[in-house]
Design a protein around this motif. Structure first.
Motif, PDB file in Angstrom:
ATOM      1  N   ASN A 111       0.862  -1.178   0.000  1.00 28.11           N
ATOM      2  CA  ASN A 111       0.000   0.000   0.000  1.00 28.11           C
ATOM      3  C   ASN A 111       0.909   1.243   0.000  1.00 28.11           C
ATOM      4  N   PHE A 114      -0.742   8.139   0.097  1.00 26.30           N
ATOM      5  CA  PHE A 114      -1.174   8.884  -1.084  1.00 26.30           C
ATOM      6  C   PHE A 114      -1.204  10.391  -0.821  1.00 26.30           C
ATOM      7  N   ARG A 115      -1.098  10.777   0.437  1.00 24.14           N
ATOM      8  CA  ARG A 115      -1.216  12.188   0.813  1.00 24.14           C
ATOM      9  C   ARG A 115      -0.162  12.536   1.849  1.00 24.14           C
ATOM     10  N   GLN A 123      -1.275  10.511   4.987  1.00 25.24           N
ATOM     11  CA  GLN A 123      -2.433   9.619   4.966  1.00 25.24           C
ATOM     12  C   GLN A 123      -2.177   8.368   4.141  1.00 25.24           C
ATOM     13  N   ALA A 125      -3.431   5.152   2.059  1.00 31.32           N
ATOM     14  CA  ALA A 125      -4.575   4.885   1.177  1.00 31.32           C
ATOM     15  C   ALA A 125      -5.399   3.702   1.678  1.00 31.32           C
ATOM     16  N   ASP A 126      -6.646   3.619   1.217  1.00 31.05           N
ATOM     17  CA  ASP A 126      -7.470   2.441   1.497  1.00 31.05           C
ATOM     18  C   ASP A 126      -6.788   1.201   0.949  1.00 31.05           C
ATOM     19  N   GLY A 130      -5.418   0.833  -2.732  1.00 29.55           N
ATOM     20  CA  GLY A 130      -4.079   1.417  -2.663  1.00 29.55           C
ATOM     21  C   GLY A 130      -2.920   0.451  -2.851  1.00 29.55           C
ATOM     22  N   SER A 175      -8.264   3.428   5.376  1.00 33.74           N
ATOM     23  CA  SER A 175      -7.386   4.583   5.228  1.00 33.74           C
ATOM     24  C   SER A 175      -7.295   5.322   6.557  1.00 33.74           C
ATOM     25  N   ARG A 223       5.492   7.787  -5.517  1.00 30.74           N
ATOM     26  CA  ARG A 223       4.738   6.824  -4.709  1.00 30.74           C
ATOM     27  C   ARG A 223       5.572   6.437  -3.488  1.00 30.74           C
TER      28      ARG A 223
END
Length: 266
Positions: A111, A114-115, A123, A125-126, A130, A175, A223
Motif C-alpha cells: 500500500n 497517497f497524501r 495519509q 490509502a485504502d 491502494g 485509510s 509513490r
C-alpha cells in the motif's frame, strides 16, 4: 480526511462544568455578603472557593489525560525509514481490532501514503484500492468493511493516528492519517485509535518530499510505498530480554562452578 471544523467535546464539557462551579461560588459569595459581614463568614466562603477551584482543576486534568497504549506495536517499512505505532483499544476498540487484523493479514503491504500535507497529515490509502499487489479473499473481505465512528475527546496532535472517512460518520474502512501537526478542528470529528511511537524522523523526511495539489489534497509526486509491515508485543519482548539475561547469568554461573571444581577437585 477533510479539513472539517469541529469541537473538542471533552474540553467543551470541562469548560461548562468549570463555569457552573464559578457561577455557584459567586452566588454563595453574594449571599454570604448580604447575610453577614463577619470575618468567619468570609473565611468559610474563601475555603469553599478554594475547594471548588481544586475540584474543577482536577476534573480538567483528568479529562485531558492521554489514554493508555496496548502492548501491541506495528511497524511500516518504507525506503525512507520505519514508522512504528501503537493502539488505543480503550478509545476505539472496533477500529483497533479492524486495523490490527488487516496488519496481521498483510493488508498494508505494497500500500502507500497517497497524501503528505506538511504540518497536517500523512495519509495511508485504502487497502482495497491502494495496494500494488493483488489481495486474497480474506484480505478483501476485511478491507471492504466499514467501521462505526468511534469519536472521542482525545486531541489531534502530532503523531496521532486518525481514521479517514467520507461525509458519513460510519464510513471509515482502512485509510488513516498520521498527524504531522496539531489539528484541533478535527477533534471529535474523526476516530482516533493510536499514535506513532517511533519513526518521527521518517515522517519528517516524508514532509520534505516534493508534492502537488489535487483539490483539497496535497499529494507526493512519487509513490511512497509501504514495502512491508510486521507487528510484535512489547510485553513479550520484555520477557524475551529477561530470559536472555537469565540464560547468560546461568551460563556464567555454570562456567564459574566448573572453574572452582577444577581448582578444588582436580
Amino acid at each position: 480526511m477533510k479539513r472539517v471544523k469541529g469541537s473538542n467535546p471533552t474540553q467543551y464539557s470541562s469548560l461548562i462544568n468549570l463555569n457552573r462551579v464559578l457561577v455557584a461560588v459567586d452566588k454563595i459569595q453574594r449571599q454570604s455578603s448580604f447575610r453577614s459581614g463577619t470575618k468567619i463568614q468570609r473565611k468559610r466562603m474563601w475555603k469553599l472557593c478554594w475547594v471548588c477551584w481544586a475540584v474543577a482543576s482536577l476534573f480538567v486534568v483528568v479529562s485531558s489525560q492521554e489514554p493508555e497504549l496496548s502492548s501491541a506495536r506495528v511497524v511500516f517499512q518504507t525506503k525512507y525509514g520505519d514508522i512504528e505505532f501503537g493502539f488505543y483499544p480503550s478509545v476505539a476498540p472496533k477500529t483497533v481490532d479492524h486495523i490490527f487484523k488487516l496488519v496481521r493479514l498483510g493488508g498494508y503491504n505494497t500500500n502507500h501514503f497517497f497524501r503528505v500535507d506538511k504540518g497536517f497529515v500523512a495519509q495511508v490509502a485504502d487497502v482495497a484500492s491502494g495496494r500494488s499487489a493483488p489481495m486474497n479473499e480474506e484480505q478483501r473481505r476485511e478491507a471492504e468493511k466499514t467501521i462505526v465512528g468511534e469519536f472521542s475527546g482525545v486531541k489531534h496532535v502530532r503523531g496521532i493516528l486518525s481514521m479517514g472517512r467520507y461525509s458519513d460518520p460510519n464510513s471509515a474502512q482502512s485509510s488513516f492519517s498520521m498527524l504531522l501537526g496539531d489539528a484541533p478542528h478535527l477533534d471529535g470529528e474523526y476516530a482516533i485509535f493510536g499514535k506513532v511511537t517511533k519513526g518521527d524522523e521518517t515522517l519528517r523526511k516524508l514532509e520534505q518530499l516534493p508534492t502537488r495539489r489535487e483539490g483539497i489534497f496535497v499529494m507526493p509526486t512519487e509513490r511512497i510505498t509501504i514495502l512491508s509491515s510486521y507487528y510484535y508485543d512489547t510485553e513479550m519482548e520484555s520477557c524475551e530480554n529477561e530470559r536472555s539475561v537469565l540464560k547468560r547469568r546461568l551460563t556464567a554461573s555454570a562456567i564459574e562452578i566448573e572453574r572452582q571444581r577444577m581448582k578444588c577437585f582436580p
